[in-house]
Design a protein around this motif. Sequence first.
Motif, PDB file in Angstrom:
ATOM      1  N   LEU A  48       0.843  -1.204   0.000  1.00 58.02           N
ATOM      2  CA  LEU A  48       0.000   0.000   0.000  1.00 58.02           C
ATOM      3  C   LEU A  48       0.877   1.252   0.000  1.00 58.02           C
ATOM      4  O   LEU A  48       0.561   2.233  -0.679  1.00 58.02           O
ATOM      5  CB  LEU A  48      -0.940   0.001   1.207  1.00 58.02           C
ATOM      6  CG  LEU A  48      -2.081  -1.021   1.177  1.00 58.02           C
ATOM      7  CD1 LEU A  48      -2.818  -1.024   2.511  1.00 58.02           C
ATOM      8  CD2 LEU A  48      -3.037  -0.738   0.038  1.00 58.02           C
ATOM      9  N   ALA A  49       1.974   1.224   0.750  1.00 57.04           N
ATOM     10  CA  ALA A  49       2.897   2.366   0.789  1.00 57.04           C
ATOM     11  C   ALA A  49       3.520   2.599  -0.585  1.00 57.04           C
ATOM     12  O   ALA A  49       3.632   3.741  -1.049  1.00 57.04           O
ATOM     13  CB  ALA A  49       3.979   2.139   1.834  1.00 57.04           C
ATOM     14  N   LYS A  50       3.916   1.529  -1.253  1.00 55.21           N
ATOM     15  CA  LYS A  50       4.509   1.676  -2.591  1.00 55.21           C
ATOM     16  C   LYS A  50       3.477   2.231  -3.566  1.00 55.21           C
ATOM     17  O   LYS A  50       3.780   3.128  -4.357  1.00 55.21           O
ATOM     18  CB  LYS A  50       5.045   0.340  -3.093  1.00 55.21           C
ATOM     19  CG  LYS A  50       5.664   0.469  -4.468  1.00 55.21           C
ATOM     20  CD  LYS A  50       6.363  -0.753  -4.913  1.00 55.21           C
ATOM     21  CE  LYS A  50       6.946  -0.487  -6.292  1.00 55.21           C
ATOM     22  NZ  LYS A  50       7.912  -1.468  -6.696  1.00 55.21           N
ATOM     23  N   TRP A  51       2.250   1.697  -3.526  1.00 56.41           N
ATOM     24  CA  TRP A  51       1.202   2.194  -4.412  1.00 56.41           C
ATOM     25  C   TRP A  51       0.888   3.659  -4.141  1.00 56.41           C
ATOM     26  O   TRP A  51       0.537   4.394  -5.058  1.00 56.41           O
ATOM     27  CB  TRP A  51      -0.058   1.357  -4.281  1.00 56.41           C
ATOM     28  CG  TRP A  51       0.036  -0.011  -4.908  1.00 56.41           C
ATOM     29  CD1 TRP A  51       0.883  -0.418  -5.888  1.00 56.41           C
ATOM     30  CD2 TRP A  51      -0.759  -1.143  -4.593  1.00 56.41           C
ATOM     31  NE1 TRP A  51       0.665  -1.732  -6.196  1.00 56.41           N
ATOM     32  CE2 TRP A  51      -0.343  -2.204  -5.421  1.00 56.41           C
ATOM     33  CE3 TRP A  51      -1.790  -1.367  -3.689  1.00 56.41           C
ATOM     34  CZ2 TRP A  51      -0.929  -3.472  -5.370  1.00 56.41           C
ATOM     35  CZ3 TRP A  51      -2.373  -2.627  -3.645  1.00 56.41           C
ATOM     36  CH2 TRP A  51      -1.942  -3.661  -4.479  1.00 56.41           C
ATOM     37  N   ALA A  52       1.009   4.087  -2.898  1.00 62.19           N
ATOM     38  CA  ALA A  52       0.779   5.493  -2.574  1.00 62.19           C
ATOM     39  C   ALA A  52       1.822   6.366  -3.259  1.00 62.19           C
ATOM     40  O   ALA A  52       1.559   7.516  -3.611  1.00 62.19           O
ATOM     41  CB  ALA A  52       0.819   5.704  -1.059  1.00 62.19           C
ATOM     42  N   SER A  53       3.001   5.802  -3.479  1.00 58.23           N
ATOM     43  CA  SER A  53       4.084   6.545  -4.124  1.00 58.23           C
ATOM     44  C   SER A  53       4.001   6.499  -5.649  1.00 58.23           C
ATOM     45  O   SER A  53       4.151   7.519  -6.315  1.00 58.23           O
ATOM     46  CB  SER A  53       5.426   5.963  -3.666  1.00 58.23           C
ATOM     47  OG  SER A  53       6.486   6.592  -4.321  1.00 58.23           O
ATOM     48  N   ALA A  59      -7.345   5.199  -2.920  1.00 59.65           N
ATOM     49  CA  ALA A  59      -7.176   6.613  -2.542  1.00 59.65           C
ATOM     50  C   ALA A  59      -7.065   6.723  -1.025  1.00 59.65           C
ATOM     51  O   ALA A  59      -7.640   5.923  -0.288  1.00 59.65           O
ATOM     52  CB  ALA A  59      -8.360   7.427  -3.047  1.00 59.65           C
ATOM     53  N   TYR A  60      -6.304   7.702  -0.585  1.00 60.01           N
ATOM     54  CA  TYR A  60      -6.131   7.922   0.848  1.00 60.01           C
ATOM     55  C   TYR A  60      -6.071   9.410   1.124  1.00 60.01           C
ATOM     56  O   TYR A  60      -5.944  10.222   0.216  1.00 60.01           O
ATOM     57  CB  TYR A  60      -4.879   7.212   1.374  1.00 60.01           C
ATOM     58  CG  TYR A  60      -3.581   7.739   0.801  1.00 60.01           C
ATOM     59  CD1 TYR A  60      -2.841   8.693   1.486  1.00 60.01           C
ATOM     60  CD2 TYR A  60      -3.093   7.292  -0.423  1.00 60.01           C
ATOM     61  CE1 TYR A  60      -1.651   9.178   0.965  1.00 60.01           C
ATOM     62  CE2 TYR A  60      -1.916   7.766  -0.947  1.00 60.01           C
ATOM     63  CZ  TYR A  60      -1.187   8.714  -0.241  1.00 60.01           C
ATOM     64  OH  TYR A  60      -0.017   9.204  -0.754  1.00 60.01           O
ATOM     65  N   LEU A  74     -11.561   2.122   0.007  1.00 64.65           N
ATOM     66  CA  LEU A  74     -11.064   0.745  -0.033  1.00 64.65           C
ATOM     67  C   LEU A  74     -12.079  -0.167  -0.726  1.00 64.65           C
ATOM     68  O   LEU A  74     -11.709  -0.998  -1.560  1.00 64.65           O
ATOM     69  CB  LEU A  74     -10.774   0.238   1.381  1.00 64.65           C
ATOM     70  CG  LEU A  74      -9.619   0.919   2.116  1.00 64.65           C
ATOM     71  CD1 LEU A  74      -9.599   0.496   3.577  1.00 64.65           C
ATOM     72  CD2 LEU A  74      -8.291   0.625   1.442  1.00 64.65           C
ATOM     73  N   ASP A  75     -13.360   0.018  -0.398  1.00 63.74           N
ATOM     74  CA  ASP A  75     -14.417  -0.782  -1.025  1.00 63.74           C
ATOM     75  C   ASP A  75     -14.491  -0.529  -2.529  1.00 63.74           C
ATOM     76  O   ASP A  75     -14.607  -1.458  -3.328  1.00 63.74           O
ATOM     77  CB  ASP A  75     -15.770  -0.488  -0.378  1.00 63.74           C
ATOM     78  CG  ASP A  75     -15.838  -0.943   1.078  1.00 63.74           C
ATOM     79  OD1 ASP A  75     -15.086  -1.852   1.472  1.00 63.74           O
ATOM     80  OD2 ASP A  75     -16.668  -0.368   1.815  1.00 63.74           O
ATOM     81  N   SER A  76     -14.403   0.733  -2.921  1.00 63.70           N
ATOM     82  CA  SER A  76     -14.464   1.103  -4.334  1.00 63.70           C
ATOM     83  C   SER A  76     -13.266   0.532  -5.101  1.00 63.70           C
ATOM     84  O   SER A  76     -13.416  -0.028  -6.193  1.00 63.70           O
ATOM     85  CB  SER A  76     -14.505   2.626  -4.462  1.00 63.70           C
ATOM     86  OG  SER A  76     -14.443   3.010  -5.802  1.00 63.70           O
ATOM     87  N   TRP A  77     -12.077   0.664  -4.533  1.00 60.72           N
ATOM     88  CA  TRP A  77     -10.861   0.153  -5.171  1.00 60.72           C
ATOM     89  C   TRP A  77     -10.941  -1.363  -5.325  1.00 60.72           C
ATOM     90  O   TRP A  77     -10.611  -1.897  -6.383  1.00 60.72           O
ATOM     91  CB  TRP A  77      -9.636   0.562  -4.347  1.00 60.72           C
ATOM     92  CG  TRP A  77      -8.354   0.031  -4.886  1.00 60.72           C
ATOM     93  CD1 TRP A  77      -7.592   0.574  -5.885  1.00 60.72           C
ATOM     94  CD2 TRP A  77      -7.674  -1.156  -4.468  1.00 60.72           C
ATOM     95  NE1 TRP A  77      -6.481  -0.215  -6.105  1.00 60.72           N
ATOM     96  CE2 TRP A  77      -6.514  -1.279  -5.242  1.00 60.72           C
ATOM     97  CE3 TRP A  77      -7.937  -2.127  -3.511  1.00 60.72           C
ATOM     98  CZ2 TRP A  77      -5.621  -2.324  -5.089  1.00 60.72           C
ATOM     99  CZ3 TRP A  77      -7.050  -3.175  -3.357  1.00 60.72           C
ATOM    100  CH2 TRP A  77      -5.904  -3.267  -4.145  1.00 60.72           C
TER     101      TRP A  77
END
Length: 92
Positions: A48-53, A59-60, A74-77
């Motif tokens: 999740l950290a890598k995807w955030a980068s 989305a967060y 999280l549900d939508s993703w």
Amino acid sequence: MTEELKPASAGTAEPCLPPALRKPRLRRWEAADYLKIVHGIEVAPATLAKWASVGGGPAYQKVNRTPLYPTVELDSWAADKLGDPVRNTSHG
């Protein structure tokens, strides 16, 4: 007194979540647990950290330096990643 985790009742789509995962926004490690329990998607907090980068993850939002993942995101993703059910391999 500790609360016992009970399985979801048959016929309900709502899993019985531990109290820590019933918040509207979750920390990264909680988001990973949520995805596993609710959607059956196993993803490490480091992923999740890598995807955030680099992109590609849910989305967060950030509070100071803390990423918080709204459960609706999280549900939508997860729904987007899982796609529609198929009956055989020729459907996609």
